[in-house]
Design a protein around this motif. Structure first.
Motif, PDB file in Angstrom:
ATOM      1  N   ASN A  53      91.400 123.644  99.991  1.00 13.19           N
ATOM      2  CA  ASN A  53      91.330 122.419 100.794  1.00 13.19           C
ATOM      3  C   ASN A  53      92.665 121.690 100.846  1.00 13.19           C
ATOM      4  OD1 ASN A  53      88.602 122.493 101.643  1.00 13.19           O
ATOM      5  ND2 ASN A  53      87.939 121.773  99.628  1.00 13.19           N
ATOM      6  N   VAL A 280      93.869 111.056 112.096  1.00 10.07           N
ATOM      7  CA  VAL A 280      94.445 112.313 111.602  1.00 10.07           C
ATOM      8  C   VAL A 280      95.889 112.046 111.216  1.00 10.07           C
ATOM      9  CG1 VAL A 280      95.065 114.672 112.195  1.00 10.07           C
ATOM     10  CG2 VAL A 280      92.933 113.697 113.077  1.00 10.07           C
ATOM     11  N   PRO A 281      96.270 112.269 109.946  1.00 14.18           N
ATOM     12  CA  PRO A 281      95.415 112.681 108.837  1.00 14.18           C
ATOM     13  C   PRO A 281      94.615 111.505 108.292  1.00 14.18           C
ATOM     14  CG  PRO A 281      97.623 112.289 108.039  1.00 14.18           C
ATOM     15  CD  PRO A 281      97.673 112.103 109.535  1.00 14.18           C
ATOM     16  N   SER A 743      88.542 114.173 108.407  1.00 13.16           N
ATOM     17  CA  SER A 743      89.841 114.403 109.016  1.00 13.16           C
ATOM     18  C   SER A 743      90.566 115.514 108.267  1.00 13.16           C
ATOM     19  CB  SER A 743      90.644 113.097 109.050  1.00 13.16           C
ATOM     20  OG  SER A 743      91.886 113.262 109.684  1.00 13.16           O
ATOM     21  N   SER A 744      91.749 115.237 107.742  1.00 14.47           N
ATOM     22  CA  SER A 744      92.539 116.315 107.151  1.00 14.47           C
ATOM     23  C   SER A 744      93.331 115.841 105.953  1.00 14.47           C
ATOM     24  CB  SER A 744      93.497 116.893 108.190  1.00 14.47           C
ATOM     25  OG  SER A 744      94.275 117.941 107.642  1.00 14.47           O
ATOM     26  N   GLN A 745      93.454 116.723 104.984  1.00 17.13           N
ATOM     27  CA  GLN A 745      94.325 116.488 103.836  1.00 17.13           C
ATOM     28  C   GLN A 745      95.780 116.495 104.271  1.00 17.13           C
ATOM     29  OE1 GLN A 745      94.121 115.696 100.707  1.00 17.13           O
ATOM     30  NE2 GLN A 745      95.417 116.928  99.381  1.00 17.13           N
ATOM     31  N   PHE A 754      94.331 122.831 107.202  1.00 14.55           N
ATOM     32  CA  PHE A 754      94.149 121.687 108.094  1.00 14.55           C
ATOM     33  C   PHE A 754      92.671 121.510 108.428  1.00 14.55           C
ATOM     34  CE2 PHE A 754      94.069 119.650 112.314  1.00 14.55           C
ATOM     35  CZ  PHE A 754      94.798 118.501 112.028  1.00 14.55           C
ATOM     36  N   ASN A 755      92.164 120.329 108.289  1.00 18.07           N
ATOM     37  CA  ASN A 755      90.797 119.841 108.540  1.00 18.07           C
ATOM     38  C   ASN A 755      89.729 120.512 107.678  1.00 18.07           C
ATOM     39  OD1 ASN A 755      89.718 122.177 109.839  1.00 18.07           O
ATOM     40  ND2 ASN A 755      89.779 121.273 111.866  1.00 18.07           N
ATOM     41  N   ASN A 756      90.127 121.270 106.626  1.00 17.40           N
ATOM     42  CA  ASN A 756      89.132 121.802 105.694  1.00 17.40           C
ATOM     43  C   ASN A 756      88.390 120.654 105.015  1.00 17.40           C
ATOM     44  OD1 ASN A 756      90.191 124.248 106.364  1.00 17.40           O
ATOM     45  ND2 ASN A 756      90.594 124.925 104.261  1.00 17.40           N
ATOM     46  N   HIS A 758      86.267 118.663 106.553  1.00 13.19           N
ATOM     47  CA  HIS A 758      85.817 117.664 107.534  1.00 13.19           C
ATOM     48  C   HIS A 758      84.363 117.882 107.934  1.00 13.19           C
ATOM     49  CE1 HIS A 758      85.898 114.960 110.998  1.00 13.19           C
ATOM     50  NE2 HIS A 758      85.361 115.939 111.693  1.00 13.19           N
TER      51      HIS A 758
END
Length: 785
Positions: A53, A280-281, A743-745, A754-756, A758
């Motif tokens: 993530n 985002v993020p 959203s995203s880390q 990206f976006n894992n 969400h």
């Protein structure tokens, strides 16, 4: 080849070239995930790992090196976000965006937060200053480590300025701007209502409480009876302005805790979800910090705020903590008394001249602007009343107590008693802090500075000219309200009033939320005697429409049977299939929700006309929360003398509201019968630049999918607003803990993670707090050059 075909081919080539250029630019600004990187100032080697993530896991030998590594990874993943936060507080957005941001910069520039941040740096303890300097070094070396600067700066054609230690304090000030009023609009609006409405009518519209209240001490306060006084008539009939579709959304949060006697572990358990606008993020960054201090290993897991070395919510295996916005009263609006020249104002020391500090605003593409600020001993002039008298803003954010890094001490605290003590020294926007420890204890208190008022009610504009009104410094630790280990072994807060009596008077009323969320959480906690992490997540995802159910009944029992609307029968059928939830398939929920908002705006249109006729800065948003209580009394008791002008009966008002509700839905979405709550309530989480840069949104923005939940329930969820995180943890049992983040880390759309996470956030699927499988390993080494 025809001319049209040629043009199409050329456009396709240009679009393809633009897309390729954007892709190559993005690739070049990816963070370094593996290998080695040398950092100047690093004492010993640091391991920087990331799981699937993108959660950063840092192992270092001391806290200083942890801070440097945190700055490095924040900058590589999130520098543009950090830049926006510091510039937002400093009033320096025009440097990036040009004249379009100038009005905002002028407005925020009145508070001179850049200068205040520099002053605060002189006050921080040496240990905190060392952490700030290490973090700053890490940030700037993280930016230097990118092949090219973050892609946003290329798109904006703007320069990138290095991070400074003072910028971390500016990030804290930016949270003040998000969580508290910066211009006194609530004091102004309440003061106008109190002065321009008959007393009984004002008391009715600003009640002390209602049946929705659910404070932890059960200090219930009642609503005020409907008065016999009608609405005063405005001299003019201006167009009224409420807050439109943003209706019930304000920065807030839920949190609660139960003692160890109610968990399987003997450790207490904590839940926290902070409600903010989501982009985002995401505003938060997941990480785990591991280091040694005095031969003791420390592990800290949670969510950090990029721009600071702080873990905002999290657990250190002995103590866990989380926050909700307190909505106490942490500022005051002061009406000045001027001399005949208008150049001096009266103080207890006599008349004093204004001071006029000047600051420079850099504007992209233009010459800098010099902003002159008008200040007093109490704060800056932020506006005028109806008569043109200057109004000054007194705000805790301006004082030395307003910003510090004292919350760092939570990292190694091991009991709720220590956590409460630390919270009373915190320099941050005042929050409800909920604490739970591994020995089973729970606690609530206020984290942040609490001013001591004398001589006036802080809800209204005051006059400090003769010394009988003012602030007498700040409360000390022993004077803070706190509840530790209550008899029922449960604590909760959700932006409503938490406590009553003298302790409530210390906190004041800065615009509490209606207690509906608070009550729904309380009742779920009282319904069980044992809780697991999944039980807590179920409460966080609770989308039951308890608040709106009476409105549905009103429509079925009174509105629709009396309605001549041609679709009344069809609407009745939909409402009879009511699921009593804000679920994505429900049309009934959407109809009831929008009907209530339309009724609200019709009922209060005379109030708004009167107030906005008196002063254009009157803010419905700032005073609307408690207006829900008298609104329900009005639609039930239906006093004819409080009907708005031009409407001769409550049945006529309901008919008008029903017709307008359907017309508005049809105008925006087509046939209302084809809608559902999920179609109306779609994810709209976007990168700040995606609306302005073609093709960027295809890479950066979250998929537009339906969302369950809404405002007056624990699962607060509305387009680009809601739970910016969800955490459930029992300290010492982190292997069972849950963490959601939308959203995203990473701020980079080409990052492999990206976006894992969400989608799990959207649907409420439990995901772990602790890092998962480590996929990327980067070794940070001391640079000996």
């Amino acid at each position: 080849m025809s001319a049209i075909r040629l043009i199409v081919v050329i456009l396709a080539i240009l679009i393809g070239a633009s897309a390729l250029s954007l892709y190559l630019l993005l690739r070049a600004s990816l963070p370094q995930l593996e290998g080695e990187y040398a950092l100047k100032g690093l004492r010993q080697a640091v391991s920087l790992e990331r799981d699937d993530n993108g959660m950063a896991v840092i192992h270092a030998q001391d806290r200083i090196d942890v801070a440097m590594a945190t700055g490095f990874v924040h900058a590589q993943e999130r520098f543009f976000q950090m830049d926006l936060l510091r510039r937002n507080a400093a009033g320096e957005l025009s440097y990036l965006f040009g004249p379009v941001a100038l009005d905002r910069d002028r407005e925020i520039g009145l508070h001179r937060f850049r200068q205040r941040a520099r002053q605060r740096l002189n006050d921080v303890p040496a240990k905190h200053r060392a952490l700030l300097e290490a973090y700053t070094q890490g940030v700037n070396q993280g930016i230097e480590g990118l092949s090219v600067r973050p892609f946003e700066y290329h798109l904006l054609q703007a320069g990138l300025q290095p991070w400074q230690a003072e910028d971390t304090l500016l990030v804290l000030y930016s949270m003040y701007l998000d969580l508290q009023y910066h211009d006194g609009r609530r004091d102004l609006s309440l003061d106008m209502m109190k002065r321009h409405l008959p007393g009984p009518l004002y008391d009715f519209l600003h009640p002390a409480g209602s049946h929705w209240d659910a404070p932890i001490d059960n200090s219930i306060q009642n609503a005020t009876p409907v008065p016999q006084t009608p609405w005063p008539k405005p001299q003019q009939q201006p167009e009224v302005s409420t807050d439109g579709e943003a209706a019930d959304l304000m920065p807030g949060s839920n949190n609660w805790a139960v003692s160890g006697e109610l968990t399987p572990y003997n450790a207490a358990m904590l839940a926290n979800d902070m409600h903010l606008g989501i982009r985002v993020p995401n505003i938060w960054y997941r990480l785990q910090l591991n280091w040694r201090e005095q031969d003791k290993r420390h592990q800290l897991t949670g969510l950090s705020l990029p721009g600071t070395p702080l873990v905002v919510v999290g657990t250190n295996t002995r103590l866990a903590w989380g926050f909700t916005n307190s909505y106490g009263d942490w500022s005051d609006l002061i009406r000045l008394r001027l001399d005949k020249s208008g150049e001096q104002y009266l103080t207890p020391q006599g008349y004093l001249p204004f001071s006029y500090p000047v600051r420079s605003i850099e504007i992209k593409g233009q010459q800098s602007e010099q902003q002159q600020i008008k200040e007093t001993i109490w704060g800056p002039v932020v506006g005028e009343d109806e008569d043109g008298t200057p109004l000054v803003y007194r705000w805790v954010a301006h004082d030395p107590q307003g910003a510090n890094l004292n919350m760092l001490a939570l990292e190694t605290a091991d009991t709720v008693d220590k956590g409460v003590s630390i919270a009373t020294t915190a320099g941050m926007p005042a929050q409800n802090i909920m604490l739970a420890d591994s020995d089973g204890n729970i606690a609530w208190t206020i984290a942040g500075p609490m001013p001591i008022r004398f001589g006036f009610d802080g809800r209204y504009i005051s006059d400090w000219s003769d010394g009988t009104q003012g602030w007498a410094g700040y409360r000390q630790a022993g004077d803070y309200p706190a509840v530790i280990n209550p008899d029922n072994q449960r604590l909760w807060s959700a932006n409503a009033r938490v406590i009553g009596g003298k302790e409530y008077q210390k906190i004041g009323d800065g615009g509490y939320a209606l207690g509906a969320r608070n009550q729904q959480i309380r009742d779920r906690l009282l319904a069980k005697n044992t809780f697991s992490e999944q039980d807590f997540l179920d409460i966080q995802m609770d989308d039951r429409a308890l608040f709106l159910s009476p409105w549905r009944d009103l429509m079925l029992v009174q509105v629709l049977p009396e309605s001549a609307h041609p679709q009344a029968t069809k609407i009745t059928e939909y409402l009879q299939s009511w699921s009593a939830r804000a679920d994505i398939d429900s049309l009934a929920y959407l109809l009831v929700r929008q009907f209530r908002l339309t009724v609200r705006d019709l009922v209060y249109q005379d109030l708004l006309r009167l107030m906005q006729d008196k002063h254009p800065d009157f803010s419905f948003r700032a005073i609307r929360n408690q207006l829900e209580i008298p609104l329900w009394q009005l639609v039930n008791e239906q006093p004819v003398h409080l009907l708005p002008q031009g409407i001769d009966s409550w049945d006529a008002l309901f008919a008008l509201a029903l017709d307008k509700t359907l017309m508005d839905l049809n105008a925006e979405y087509g046939d209302w019968q084809q809608l559902s709550w999920g179609q109306f309530n779609q994810v709209q989480i976007r990168h700040p630049l995606s609306n302005f840069v073609p093709l960027l949104g295809m890479l950066t923005d979250m998929p537009e999918q339906p969302l369950a939940g809404d405002s007056f329930m624990p699962n607060v969820s509305r387009n680009a607003f809601g739970a910016s995180q969800r955490m459930v943890v029992a300290p010492g049992q982190e292997q069972h803990a849950i963490l959601h983040m939308p959203s995203s880390q990473s701020g980079h759309p080409l990052a492999p993670y990206f976006n894992n996470g969400h989608e799990a956030w959207r649907i409420g699927e439990p995901t772990p707090l602790l890092p998962g499988k480590i996929n990327y390993k980067l070794k940070l080494t001391p640079d000996s050059n």
